[in-house]
Design a protein around this motif. Structure first.
Motif, PDB file in Angstrom:
ATOM      1  N   GLN A  43     -20.949 -29.823  18.644  1.00 15.01           N
ATOM      2  CA  GLN A  43     -20.385 -29.859  19.981  1.00 15.01           C
ATOM      3  C   GLN A  43     -21.290 -30.706  21.032  1.00 15.01           C
ATOM      4  O   GLN A  43     -21.306 -31.657  21.476  1.00 15.01           O
ATOM      5  N   TYR A  44     -22.808 -29.929  20.755  1.00 16.23           N
ATOM      6  CA  TYR A  44     -23.861 -30.724  21.719  1.00 16.23           C
ATOM      7  C   TYR A  44     -24.082 -32.101  21.281  1.00 16.23           C
ATOM      8  O   TYR A  44     -24.040 -32.914  22.239  1.00 16.23           O
ATOM      9  N   ASP A  62     -20.281 -20.089  24.989  1.00 16.37           N
ATOM     10  CA  ASP A  62     -20.715 -21.318  24.592  1.00 16.37           C
ATOM     11  C   ASP A  62     -22.209 -21.244  24.777  1.00 16.37           C
ATOM     12  O   ASP A  62     -22.868 -20.440  25.686  1.00 16.37           O
ATOM     13  N   LYS A  71     -21.461 -29.894  29.372  1.00 15.35           N
ATOM     14  CA  LYS A  71     -20.341 -29.950  29.748  1.00 15.35           C
ATOM     15  C   LYS A  71     -20.502 -29.937  31.173  1.00 15.35           C
ATOM     16  O   LYS A  71     -19.326 -30.918  31.853  1.00 15.35           O
ATOM     17  N   VAL A  95     -24.884 -26.318  25.280  1.00 11.01           N
ATOM     18  CA  VAL A  95     -23.523 -26.980  25.341  1.00 11.01           C
ATOM     19  C   VAL A  95     -22.930 -26.788  26.992  1.00 11.01           C
ATOM     20  O   VAL A  95     -22.420 -27.515  27.307  1.00 11.01           O
ATOM     21  N   PRO A 145     -21.276 -25.019  17.706  1.00 12.48           N
ATOM     22  CA  PRO A 145     -21.929 -25.546  18.962  1.00 12.48           C
ATOM     23  C   PRO A 145     -22.882 -26.738  18.484  1.00 12.48           C
ATOM     24  O   PRO A 145     -23.039 -27.530  19.505  1.00 12.48           O
TER      25      PRO A 145
END
Length: 940
Positions: free
Chosen positions: A299-300, A330, A338, A334, A296
């Motif tokens: 991802q961020y 998530d 998104k 995140v 995560p």
């Protein structure tokens, strides 16, 4: 047994015992003692008293013991600088040790000992290690130079280490190259004015070769360095992109983001018509999608970078909507990111899919996420008109759930939908009014009050609804109070007979019982408007509202371009430039994307000037050149008609933003401007000028000065040896609207010269003699005569290469002679080139972004006011001046004799001798020559 034993002791007189053990003859005992010393040091005990004893242990072949002693030395050298000098000899010896690991260790430690006294002793060993045969030692030495530069920059420069570092960029070992680049980049960052990384195609080629073979961190250093390079043309940019593209499939996400940064930057220079451009777009999507399968936190970071990329080039990920759909597990940070990207990618093609997802999210348990999802539905409606109806019905379904926070968010977004699509969805107002009592958040209450006030004529009991809010007026937040005041005034103007009491009540609450200055002022304004001129009040309060724009949270274009240059760094996560969060940011340089290439390339024109030899066969006619220029002058080159309305929508993504907060700041709401001479306005003009516009336009007023524009010194145009003894030198000048060619004719032949005449070939701007060349008396040998030949711009036009080329034929009693010269473009800048500010804005928005060119004017130490007055002398007029983040921005206009307007933004940083000049023009061929004129005027 583990190393924990070194941290426990029951003995007394510990330092004394350690001293004895350090001086022991047994190697093992020595090593144990040093480990105990390091352990004590680690837990914070002061063992500096053992400095000489530990330093004595340096004389050993045991690598482990050496490392421990060096660790101790790094820690205590600063507090014991005089003792640290004892270790210098060992460094010098260790730098010549046959074992490369020991040589590198010595160099690494040298760089970490930040003691001024020692640094000069370390220069010799460092110089040897920079030229060491072992690449491991060389790469360590390269980093040491950067560390040494931080301690004593002057010493590093005097010793010539920087030149050695530059040589290491050509090293055969890729890791050495990477470390040399890293060291030079580090030094260059702290000294932005020094041109250390002087990159050229040859050195770029070496870096690209090293890129394939070095470690991942080495690759990142090299890619970051490539991102600062400015290719000379689109062909070179494409070649670099081709060699960087394989990095996109690297396992390390930092390498991927650095490669994306290089490609995003160089794509600016590629034409969108190229096949390669499309291929590159396709190649950029998969690596970005792959980053979203990491943990995560990664991802961020990837999502924050993707957010920037999608704003700059949405086409890269337009088919990848599904990867941004939220997973149930998530983390919230995140999910929210998104969601943001989903809205940016929403289009007519995928809106059904997006709405289905968003409706699902609105029933989740996470309150923050649900709120954002409901807002997202509203943003979709505003962004994709075809989906608005579906979005409104989705929002109504959500309101029926009666979940408090969902209802409140839905009402806030429906208010925006009403503003975007007036008179379309007002049928839902009844449903909204049913939920009035459940609203407890200021934003939702304010939105509902706005709706009731705006559509009062459609709501039968509007006065009762607003009255219900009025009961607890003083307990409401300021936002609600202001909205309520405006709504009741609107209601009064629509239904004056029924609501007179209500409006008096709210006005007295706002003006007499409130201590909030904003509320009081607004109350008084309404009160005076209503009492003096109800018609004017109606025009002001019930005025037609501009439609709201699709994307209100887009990053402003110039900032976005700068952030694209920082992809993969903290700036791209914060969405702020480094100068906003790096303390004492002496080394922070404002970066920007390269200007688009191809539009102003007149250099590749196939027409080549024929030689004077061919022309000599027909002396009566000046040599012709290629086809007539039809395009340059048949373009619609004037600014838009003054009647053209200025678009109210926000600036397009690519549009160059003139003033940090959007182009529209230049235009105040009423469309009026602070006059240029605002500082001289008489004090008795009562009403103060709102919003401090006088600060925005600190203008230099006036029109072209009588002093005339800059005149270059005369140069020899036709040498005597090429013209049978006639030498012609000259220059061009412009004085009070008239252009002249100032000539000096010198007779270096042995015979008298007479019967002079002059003729020009057709040229780009129709320059032609306005009178015959008059030499009143024959020109005797060794005599000179000065002549000022008036010129006009009504001659025949033909595009020349370069654009400012002028071919001239001069005849006398001996022969006809030909020469060509380049005239400076500023002689064609006319006196009425000052554009109206409204017109400037409209024209800047109207000219396509492909026509924008950016240039650097280097080594110019003038301040903004001096620049402005100097340029005004040559008919380049400053329209507005503004200070943004400590740098002065001048907005300027000029007009050429053939009606071409050129608009300019000149960015001046007080401490930086380099200015950035952005030019926009409907005939982009001209920009290069206008830039040359700027340079000539400012540097002379």
């Amino acid at each position: 047994m583990t190393d924990s034993k070194y941290f426990t002791t029951t003995k007394k007189g510990e330092i004394f015992e350690l001293k004895a053990e350090l001086n022991s003859d047994k190697k093992e005992k020595k090593k144990e003692a040093v480990k105990k010393v390091i352990a004590s040091m680690t837990v914070g005990k002061d063992v500096s008293a053992l400095f000489p004893d530990v330093v004595n242990c340096m004389q050993t072949d045991n690598l482990e013991l050496k490392k421990l002693v060096y660790l101790y030395l790094m820690n205590y050298a600063k507090s014991q600088p005089d003792m640290a000098i004892m270790a210098v000899n060992t460094f010098v010896k260790d730098c010549e040790d046959p074992n490369p690991l020991i040589r590198a260790l010595a160099v690494r430690t040298m760089g970490c000992i930040r003691v001024d006294k020692i640094t000069e002793y370390l220069c010799e060993p460092l110089r040897k290690c920079l030229k060491d045969e072992d690449p491991y030692v060389r790469k360590t030495a390269a980093v040491c130079v950067a560390k040494l530069h931080d301690i004593n920059a002057q010493l590093v420069e005097d010793q010539g280490f920087l030149d050695t570092l530059k040589d290491l960029i050509s090293d055969s070992n890729p890791m050495v190259v990477a470390n040399a680049v890293a060291a030079l980049s580090e030094i260059a960052e702290s000294h932005p004015s020094s041109n250390l990384l002087d990159l050229n195609p040859q050195s770029i080629n070496k870096l690209l070769t090293a890129l394939n073979e070095c470690t991942e961190w080495g690759q990142i250093f090299i890619l970051d360095c490539l991102a600062n390079y400015m290719p000379k043309d689109d062909r070179e940019a494409q070649s670099i992109c081709e060699r960087v593209t394989p990095r996109l499939s690297h396992a390390n996400s930092a390498v991927v983001l650095s490669a994306v940064k290089v490609l995003m930057k160089f794509m600016e220079m590629l034409s969108k018509d190229l096949d390669y451009y499309g291929t590159l777009l396709k190649k950029l999507a998969p690596p970005l999608v792959t980053l979203l399968s990491a943990e995560p936190e990664l991802q961020y970071v990837a999502l924050r970078n993707i957010n920037l990329i999608v704003q700059k080039r949405p086409e890269i990920l337009k088919h990848e909507m599904k990867v941004f759909f939220v997973k149930y597990n998530d983390p919230i940070y995140v999910k929210l990111e998104k969601l943001d990207i989903m809205i940016r990618l929403a289009s007519q093609a995928n809106i059904a899919q997006v709405l289905a997802e968003l409706k699902e999210y609105a029933t989740e348990v996470d309150v923050d996420f649900v709120r954002k999802a409901v807002r997202a539905i509203g943003r979709c409606a505003i962004k994709v008109e075809q989906s608005a109806e579906r979005c409104v019905s989705t929002l109504l379904d959500l309101i029926q759930t009666k979940v408090n926070y969902v209802v409140q968010e839905a009402i806030v977004v429906i208010k925006d939908i009403f503003r975007k699509y007036p008179n379309k969805y007002e049928s839902v107002i009844a449903t909204l009014c049913e939920n009035l009592d459940s609203l407890d958040e200021p934003e939702a209450r304010a939105a509902m009050i706005w709706i009731v006030g705006e559509y009062a004529e459609r709501i039968d009991n509007a006065d009762e609804l607003l009255e219900s809010f009025l009961e607890g007026f003083h307990d409401e937040s300021t936002q609600v109070q202001l909205q309520l005041l405006t709504a009741i005034v609107k209601l009064f103007l629509k239904k004056p007979t029924e609501t007179q009491e209500l409006v008096q009540q709210v006005l007295s609450l706002a003006t007499q019982d409130s201590d909030n200055p904003d509320l009081r002022d607004r109350g008084y304004i309404y009160w005076r408007l209503l009492s003096t001129d109800p018609v004017a009040a109606k025009e002001v309060v019930l005025a037609e509202k501009p439609l709201i724009s699709e994307e209100t949270d887009l990053i402003e274009p110039t900032l976005l371009d700068e952030l694209i240059c920082y992809i993969g760094t903290l700036a791209s996560v914060y969405h702020k430039p480094p100068s906003a969060f790096v303390e004492g940011s002496r080394g922070v340089v404002h970066k920007s994307l390269p200007p688009r290439m191809g539009s102003s390339e007149s250099a590749e024109s196939p027409e080549a000037a024929p030689s004077a030899v061919q022309a000599a066969e027909q002396p009566a006619v000046i040599p012709t050149q290629g086809d007539l220029l039809g395009d340059l002058l048949n373009l619609d080159l004037g600014p838009p008609e003054s009647g053209t309305p200025i678009a109210t929508s926000t600036v397009q993504m690519g549009a160059m933003d003139l003033l940090g907060g959007g182009l529209d700041i230049l235009v105040c709401s009423g469309g009026t401007f602070a006059p240029a001479s605002i500082t001289t306005m008489p004090a008795k003009l009562g009403a103060p000028l709102g919003s401090g516009l006088e600060d925005l336009f600190k203008l230099t007023g006036g029109v072209g000065t009588l002093s005339g524009s800059y005149v270059a010194p005369k140069t020899v145009w036709l040498p005597a040896m090429k013209a049978k003894g006639l030498e012609i030198s000259g220059t061009f000048s412009r004085q009070v609207g008239s252009i002249s060619m100032d000539l000096v004719l010198t007779n270096k032949a042995l015979q008298v010269m007479s019967d002079f005449a002059i003729q020009f070939n057709r040229n780009s701007f129709g320059l032609a003699p306005a009178a015959p060349l008059q030499v009143h008396a024959p020109l005797a040998p060794n005599q000179s005569v000065e002549i000022s030949l008036p010129l006009n711009t009504v001659g025949s036009v033909m595009k020349m290469d370069p654009l400012n080329n002028l071919q001239v034929a001069v005849k006398n009693n001996i022969d006809v002679f030909y020469f060509s010269t380049l005239y400076p473009l500023h002689i064609l800048f006319v006196e009425d080139g000052k554009m109206e500010r409204q017109m400037f804005l409209a024209t800047w928005k109207d000219i396509p972004n492909e026509n924008e060119a950016q240039f650097q004017i280097k080594d110019c130490s003038l301040n903004a006011d001096a620049v402005s007055s100097k340029l005004q002398g040559s008919n380049i007029f400053t329209i507005a001046k503004r200070n943004v983040e400590g740098q002065d921005m001048l907005y300027q206009s000029l007009k050429l004799t053939n009606g071409i307007w050129v608009l300019a933004e000149l960015r001046i940083q007080p401490s930086n001798p380099s200015f950035t000049l952005s030019l926009k023009c409907r005939a982009p061929e001209v920009s290069q020559y206008v830039y040359q004129a700027y340079e000539t005027i400012l540097k002379n």
